[in-house]
Write a protein that holds these residues in place. Sequence first.
Motif, mmCIF file in Angstrom:
data_model
loop_
_atom_site.group_PDB
_atom_site.id
_atom_site.type_symbol
_atom_site.label_atom_id
_atom_site.label_comp_id
_atom_site.label_asym_id
_atom_site.label_seq_id
_atom_site.Cartn_x
_atom_site.Cartn_y
_atom_site.Cartn_z
ATOM 1 N N GLN A 89 0.864 -1.403 -0.084
ATOM 2 C CA GLN A 89 0.088 0.101 -0.041
ATOM 3 C C GLN A 89 0.876 1.237 -0.188
ATOM 4 O OE1 GLN A 89 -2.419 -0.588 3.529
ATOM 5 N NE2 GLN A 89 -3.912 -1.780 2.369
ATOM 6 N N GLY A 90 1.881 1.288 0.836
ATOM 7 C CA GLY A 90 2.958 2.386 0.945
ATOM 8 C C GLY A 90 3.519 2.650 -0.546
ATOM 9 N N ALA A 91 3.848 1.566 -1.101
ATOM 10 C CA ALA A 91 4.570 1.741 -2.530
ATOM 11 C C ALA A 91 3.824 2.319 -3.367
ATOM 12 C CB ALA A 91 4.985 0.276 -3.123
ATOM 13 N N ALA A 92 2.419 2.178 -3.306
ATOM 14 C CA ALA A 92 1.634 2.905 -4.348
ATOM 15 C C ALA A 92 1.240 4.412 -3.835
ATOM 16 C CB ALA A 92 -0.038 2.379 -4.343
ATOM 17 N N LEU A 93 1.731 4.998 -2.961
ATOM 18 C CA LEU A 93 1.847 6.400 -2.402
ATOM 19 C C LEU A 93 3.016 7.171 -3.061
ATOM 20 C CD1 LEU A 93 0.742 6.166 1.276
ATOM 21 C CD2 LEU A 93 -0.565 6.804 -0.714
ATOM 22 N N VAL A 94 4.008 6.432 -3.368
ATOM 23 C CA VAL A 94 5.192 7.091 -4.049
ATOM 24 C C VAL A 94 4.794 8.020 -5.112
ATOM 25 C CG1 VAL A 94 7.401 6.625 -4.883
ATOM 26 C CG2 VAL A 94 6.914 5.183 -3.377
ATOM 27 N N GLY A 95 5.237 9.100 -4.944
ATOM 28 C CA GLY A 95 5.036 10.100 -6.086
ATOM 29 C C GLY A 95 3.814 11.070 -5.846
ATOM 30 N N ARG A 183 1.340 20.128 2.973
ATOM 31 C CA ARG A 183 1.341 19.285 1.818
ATOM 32 C C ARG A 183 2.776 19.006 1.312
ATOM 33 N NH1 ARG A 183 -3.832 18.793 -0.114
ATOM 34 N NH2 ARG A 183 -5.279 20.315 0.633
ATOM 35 N N ASP A 184 2.959 17.589 1.220
ATOM 36 C CA ASP A 184 4.093 17.251 0.810
ATOM 37 C C ASP A 184 4.089 15.975 -0.206
ATOM 38 O OD1 ASP A 184 6.888 17.033 0.542
ATOM 39 O OD2 ASP A 184 7.338 17.358 2.783
ATOM 40 N N THR A 185 5.432 15.853 -0.982
ATOM 41 C CA THR A 185 5.151 14.543 -1.757
ATOM 42 C C THR A 185 6.134 13.449 -1.406
ATOM 43 O OG1 THR A 185 5.119 16.211 -3.550
ATOM 44 C CG2 THR A 185 5.782 13.861 -4.181
ATOM 45 N N VAL A 186 5.455 12.165 -1.555
ATOM 46 C CA VAL A 186 6.178 10.883 -0.863
ATOM 47 C C VAL A 186 7.241 10.493 -2.214
ATOM 48 C CG1 VAL A 186 5.836 8.255 -0.344
ATOM 49 C CG2 VAL A 186 4.168 10.096 0.093
ATOM 50 N N ARG A 187 8.384 10.528 -1.536
ATOM 51 C CA ARG A 187 9.491 10.082 -2.403
ATOM 52 C C ARG A 187 10.019 8.648 -2.378
ATOM 53 N NH1 ARG A 187 14.798 13.847 -1.302
ATOM 54 N NH2 ARG A 187 15.254 12.525 -2.905
ATOM 55 N N ALA A 188 9.739 8.049 -1.140
ATOM 56 C CA ALA A 188 10.081 6.649 -0.812
ATOM 57 C C ALA A 188 9.137 5.845 0.458
ATOM 58 C CB ALA A 188 11.514 6.375 -0.703
ATOM 59 N N ILE A 189 9.370 4.653 0.718
ATOM 60 C CA ILE A 189 8.678 4.236 1.839
ATOM 61 C C ILE A 189 9.603 3.136 2.306
ATOM 62 C CG2 ILE A 189 6.285 4.477 1.112
ATOM 63 C CD1 ILE A 189 7.281 0.922 1.206
ATOM 64 N N LEU A 196 5.165 1.413 9.009
ATOM 65 C CA LEU A 196 5.425 1.926 7.837
ATOM 66 C C LEU A 196 5.721 3.280 7.721
ATOM 67 C CD1 LEU A 196 5.317 1.554 4.841
ATOM 68 C CD2 LEU A 196 2.844 1.958 4.651
ATOM 69 N N THR A 197 6.645 3.597 7.150
ATOM 70 C CA THR A 197 7.059 5.093 7.364
ATOM 71 C C THR A 197 7.119 5.726 5.967
ATOM 72 O OG1 THR A 197 8.517 4.797 9.633
ATOM 73 C CG2 THR A 197 9.129 6.621 8.030
ATOM 74 N N LEU A 198 7.068 6.972 5.709
ATOM 75 C CA LEU A 198 6.822 7.683 4.345
ATOM 76 C C LEU A 198 8.246 8.500 4.469
ATOM 77 C CD1 LEU A 198 3.270 8.382 3.993
ATOM 78 C CD2 LEU A 198 4.366 6.253 3.081
ATOM 79 N N GLU A 199 8.953 8.515 3.133
ATOM 80 C CA GLU A 199 9.936 9.542 3.253
ATOM 81 C C GLU A 199 9.558 10.647 2.284
ATOM 82 O OE1 GLU A 199 13.460 11.259 3.584
ATOM 83 O OE2 GLU A 199 13.209 9.277 4.593
ATOM 84 N N LEU A 200 9.482 11.924 3.012
ATOM 85 C CA LEU A 200 8.867 12.920 2.165
ATOM 86 C C LEU A 200 9.710 13.838 1.491
ATOM 87 C CD1 LEU A 200 5.858 13.829 4.543
ATOM 88 C CD2 LEU A 200 5.836 12.078 2.684
ATOM 89 N N LYS A 201 9.498 14.442 0.454
ATOM 90 C CA LYS A 201 10.366 15.396 -0.168
ATOM 91 C C LYS A 201 10.960 16.375 0.647
ATOM 92 C CE LYS A 201 10.711 18.378 -4.054
ATOM 93 N NZ LYS A 201 10.070 19.074 -5.406
ATOM 94 N N ALA A 210 0.196 9.162 10.227
ATOM 95 C CA ALA A 210 0.097 10.559 10.622
ATOM 96 C C ALA A 210 -0.496 11.452 9.517
ATOM 97 C CB ALA A 210 1.732 11.139 10.819
ATOM 98 N N VAL A 211 -0.549 10.649 8.322
ATOM 99 C CA VAL A 211 -1.103 11.146 7.264
ATOM 100 C C VAL A 211 -2.661 11.252 7.474
ATOM 101 C CG1 VAL A 211 -1.642 10.705 4.728
ATOM 102 C CG2 VAL A 211 0.556 9.833 5.489
ATOM 103 N N ARG A 212 -3.155 12.602 7.034
ATOM 104 C CA ARG A 212 -4.278 13.083 7.431
ATOM 105 C C ARG A 212 -5.030 12.847 5.889
ATOM 106 N NH1 ARG A 212 -5.082 16.111 11.834
ATOM 107 N NH2 ARG A 212 -3.444 15.641 13.204
ATOM 108 N N SER A 213 -4.540 12.805 4.844
ATOM 109 C CA SER A 213 -5.102 12.748 3.326
ATOM 110 C C SER A 213 -4.226 12.655 2.406
ATOM 111 C CB SER A 213 -6.213 13.840 3.416
ATOM 112 O OG SER A 213 -5.737 15.077 2.914
ATOM 113 N N PHE A 214 -4.291 12.099 1.259
ATOM 114 C CA PHE A 214 -3.683 12.080 0.269
ATOM 115 C C PHE A 214 -4.292 12.308 -1.091
ATOM 116 C CE2 PHE A 214 -4.607 7.805 1.418
ATOM 117 C CZ PHE A 214 -5.010 7.243 0.129
ATOM 118 N N THR A 215 -3.736 12.595 -2.175
ATOM 119 C CA THR A 215 -4.386 13.039 -3.356
ATOM 120 C C THR A 215 -3.816 12.130 -4.391
ATOM 121 O OG1 THR A 215 -3.141 14.944 -3.714
ATOM 122 C CG2 THR A 215 -5.156 15.219 -2.596
#
Length: 215
Positions: A89-95, A183-189, A196-201, A210-215
Amino acid sequence: MAAVGSINSSTLADLNGASTTAAANDPGSAERFLKLLVAQMQNQDPLSPMDNAQVTSQIAQINTVSGIEKLNGTVQGLSGQFSQMQALQGAALVGREVVVPGNALTVKDGVGRGTFELNAAADKVQVEVLNAAGTVIETFQLGARPAGIGDFDWKPASTAGATSFRVTATADGAALTPTALVRDTVRAISTVGNQLTLELKNSGQVAYGAVRSFT
């Protein structure tokens, strides 16, 4: 007539006590438990044999210990599968863009942009723009805003020095507690254990929870 062996009813009592609880977490404990029970039956006093209730109780305990071992194995397997699903699921958030807690002011093409969340509708929302030292360099009003996540644009003559923002709000004169967001962009997970941790730009590492929403 004396007992044939040295194992007596105290052995059975021990098995019924704390040793049974510890055995529940020890692989192979059910097999050892069964051997002890067989030894107890073989060495019991023929004139005072173990009654049917005791035998039934011991068999029930063996089944309980064995069942707990199997349940532990099943839970561990499900935990591993859950971690794999989280990673997918996290991989689908990259970008993609996500909204997370933070008060950094995004400045692009001379316009400052920020995001916040209200826990209730507000009749007055105020934004303070801060510099790197935490000093307020400008204040402006947003008016009434509904509950939920909202954005604002700040278009001053110059955004030089602006790095962060602070939001205050009231409803019928009572203070609300807005949450500053970015608002930030996911670079990696990445995954560590079940986390599960997100690496943001711009914001670095942020927990997925901690993510409130994503687009």
